[in-house]
Design a protein around this motif. Sequence first.
Motif, PDB file in Angstrom:
ATOM      1  N   THR A  46     -66.471 -28.772  77.495  1.00  0.00           N
ATOM      2  CA  THR A  46     -67.838 -28.257  77.573  1.00  0.00           C
ATOM      3  C   THR A  46     -67.902 -27.019  78.451  1.00  0.00           C
ATOM      4  O   THR A  46     -68.530 -26.020  78.081  1.00  0.00           O
ATOM      5  CB  THR A  46     -68.783 -29.335  78.136  1.00  0.00           C
ATOM      6  OG1 THR A  46     -68.668 -30.513  77.339  1.00  0.00           O
ATOM      7  CG2 THR A  46     -70.220 -28.867  78.139  1.00  0.00           C
ATOM      8  N   GLU A  47     -67.243 -27.067  79.601  1.00  0.00           N
ATOM      9  CA  GLU A  47     -67.218 -25.916  80.497  1.00  0.00           C
ATOM     10  C   GLU A  47     -66.563 -24.716  79.812  1.00  0.00           C
ATOM     11  O   GLU A  47     -67.071 -23.599  79.891  1.00  0.00           O
ATOM     12  CB  GLU A  47     -66.453 -26.236  81.785  1.00  0.00           C
ATOM     13  CG  GLU A  47     -67.189 -27.125  82.760  1.00  0.00           C
ATOM     14  CD  GLU A  47     -66.344 -27.512  83.961  1.00  0.00           C
ATOM     15  OE1 GLU A  47     -66.935 -27.735  85.027  1.00  0.00           O
ATOM     16  OE2 GLU A  47     -65.108 -27.601  83.831  1.00  0.00           O
ATOM     17  N   GLN A  49     -66.294 -24.029  76.633  1.00  0.00           N
ATOM     18  CA  GLN A  49     -67.127 -23.494  75.549  1.00  0.00           C
ATOM     19  C   GLN A  49     -68.230 -22.589  76.084  1.00  0.00           C
ATOM     20  O   GLN A  49     -68.599 -21.610  75.444  1.00  0.00           O
ATOM     21  CB  GLN A  49     -67.741 -24.629  74.734  1.00  0.00           C
ATOM     22  CG  GLN A  49     -66.749 -25.335  73.849  1.00  0.00           C
ATOM     23  CD  GLN A  49     -67.348 -26.556  73.162  1.00  0.00           C
ATOM     24  OE1 GLN A  49     -68.363 -27.094  73.600  1.00  0.00           O
ATOM     25  NE2 GLN A  49     -66.710 -26.990  72.089  1.00  0.00           N
ATOM     26  N   LYS A  50     -68.743 -22.908  77.254  1.00  0.00           N
ATOM     27  CA  LYS A  50     -69.803 -22.090  77.849  1.00  0.00           C
ATOM     28  C   LYS A  50     -69.221 -20.914  78.641  1.00  0.00           C
ATOM     29  O   LYS A  50     -69.794 -19.831  78.670  1.00  0.00           O
ATOM     30  CB  LYS A  50     -70.667 -22.933  78.786  1.00  0.00           C
ATOM     31  CG  LYS A  50     -71.491 -23.988  78.077  1.00  0.00           C
ATOM     32  CD  LYS A  50     -72.259 -24.823  79.082  1.00  0.00           C
ATOM     33  CE  LYS A  50     -73.029 -25.942  78.403  1.00  0.00           C
ATOM     34  NZ  LYS A  50     -73.685 -26.811  79.393  1.00  0.00           N
ATOM     35  N   ILE A 114     -72.830 -22.158  85.008  1.00  0.00           N
ATOM     36  CA  ILE A 114     -71.893 -22.884  84.145  1.00  0.00           C
ATOM     37  C   ILE A 114     -70.909 -23.716  84.956  1.00  0.00           C
ATOM     38  O   ILE A 114     -70.628 -24.861  84.626  1.00  0.00           O
ATOM     39  CB  ILE A 114     -71.123 -21.887  83.247  1.00  0.00           C
ATOM     40  CG1 ILE A 114     -72.081 -21.149  82.319  1.00  0.00           C
ATOM     41  CG2 ILE A 114     -70.034 -22.599  82.444  1.00  0.00           C
ATOM     42  CD1 ILE A 114     -71.464 -19.967  81.597  1.00  0.00           C
TER      43      ILE A 114
END
Length: 149
Positions: A46-47, A49-50, A114
């Motif tokens: 998730t990290e 991807q952002k 983020i």
Amino acid sequence: MKKIFILLVIVFTSSFVNAQDRMDRDEKIKTLKIAFITDALNLSKTEAQKFWPVYNKFDEENHALREASYKKRKAVDVTTMSESEASKLLDDMQNSYNKRHQLFSNYMKDIRSILPAKKVIMLKQAEDNFKRKMFEEFKKRRHDKNDKP
């Protein structure tokens, strides 16, 4: 982590054995940098991807600003320029630095939304470590190339 680092060094070393054009080399370096930073920060999916779109956008815009500033300075013959031309160049340089500072401020704001602060600091360390390893590899290759008869 050591296994990944060793793998990165092997991939990096082998990638430069074959002389290829600059774009291929730049892409390989970018791929190695992504792997190096991802590993150093231990980014979750998730990290990552952002993070990567924000990081890549900042990196590209910062590079473009640096390159434009460099080209302006390089295109000028200081010995023949007038005082007004020099003053304009200084204003352009200051404007470029201000743009880069604003870009960095916006980037920090985005990255901090983020990643936790600790990982943002780890990012800077990872970037510095990657640059140092790249420079060491460059020096080693240059030394090895000069030693060959």
